[in-house]
Design a protein around this motif. Structure first.
Motif: not given
Length: 336
Positions: A242-250
């Protein structure tokens, strides 16, 4: 002997580095796949595109027979009564919505309700709610969230970007009617958008009160919950994903999962709020009700849990209790 040990150590370190790189690469690839599926409406294998192409069935739960008659009546009314309305978002997308007039003999002037649908849904799913408010005398606006139905936009904001769009829809109403008195109602992701907008310092005084149904606490919490409930990942595995998804989303959509928080926004809320959730919700944790309610800074706040109700199904599971509570809240806060 020393040279052999040194060579062995280098091989171990190289092997560990290759393994770590492969792990990071696999993590990024999985996170990117899930981000594209969940939040990129233009990705080839996105959930939205697959729904449109008929590859996936609409995940909306089945309506109980007791509520079917009202739902069908409201759907017909909405289809016959809706009028198109549009605006440009701050980041240049044309957003579309539907406007419906009051459905009563002598409506009170200057009353407006904005009904916000959920993730992967469309304005028509809010027909029942719009009809109830129209019969109370409200002019009702039902916007399509960015990337949904006729609204443009590539990335889904899970309420965070939609809160800004909601603020601008409020602005459309107040520009046309400076005396407008506005009710906000949102389900699921729409409920998150309502909570997030309610905490904005620039929220116009025209917004009298708000109702959220089945909203989550933050985008981070929601994806963590889904990673565990849908994919059965342990917390230690879900967190880096989820942390990696968040970085991609940002990087792509301009926001991170932790900043997109209903709880944080509710700390600044002053308008009357009604929080609703289903006790059998397996998509957004029922624990969200207490966390959002406790975070709300408004001195006028209420909550209601409907036992046995699934996600966004509180009004269908126990319509008498649901609409009695909603009607009392709206009547009181608007002085009707």
């Amino acid at each position: 002997m020393t040279q052999t040990t040194s060579t062995l150590t280098k091989k171990v370190l190289i092997g560990a580095g290759v393994t770590a790189a492969a792990t990071v690469g696999a993590l990024y690839a999985t996170a990117n796949l899930l981000f594209s599926f969940a939040l990129d409406t233009q990705a080839r294998r996105s959930m939205m595109r697959r729904l449109q192409d008929g590859e996936l069935e609409d995940p909306q739960p089945e309506t109980p027979a007791a509520d079917m008659a009202e739902q069908e009546e409201a759907a017909d009314w909405f289809e016959e009564s809706k009028q198109p309305i549009s605006m440009m978002s701050r980041d240049g997308f044309k957003l579309h919505g539907w406007l419906v007039d009051p459905d009563c003999v002598s409506p009170t002037p200057h009353l407006y309700a904005i009904c916000c649908h959920g993730y992967s849904g469309d304005p028509a799913e809010m027909a029942k709610y719009a009809h109830r408010y129209a019969r109370m005398g409200f002019t009702v606006l039902v916007p399509a969230s960015r990337g949904h139905e006729l609204s443009q936009g590539r990335y889904i904001g899970m309420g965070w970007m939609e809160r800004v769009d909601l603020m601008d829809w409020i602005g459309v109403i107040t520009a046309a009617d400076p005396q407008a008195r506005i009710l906000l109602h949102g389900n699921s992701m729409g409920g998150a958008a309502v909570m997030m907008a309610a905490g904005e310092a620039s929220l116009p005084r025209n917004v009298v009160s708000a109702i959220e149904d089945s909203g989550f606490t933050s985008v981070w919490d929601q994806f963590m919950f889904n990673a565990r409930s849908l994919y059965h990942l342990p917390r230690w595995a879900a967190r880096p994903l989820v942390a990696t998804m968040s970085l991609i989303c940002r990087h792509r959509a301009g926001y991170g999962f932790r900043e997109a928080s209903c709880v944080r926004q509710l700390h600044h809320t002053t308008i009357p709020m009604l929080f609703i959730h289903g006790g059998a919700d397996d998509f957004v944790s029922p624990a969200s009700l207490e966390r959002n309610f406790d975070a709300c800074a408004s001195i006028d706040r209420q909550k209601m849990m409907i036992p046995g109700a699934g996600h966004t199904m509180a009004a269908s599971t126990d319509p008498e209790r649901y609409w009695r509570r909603v009607s009392n809240f709206v009547t009181r806060t608007f002085g009707l």
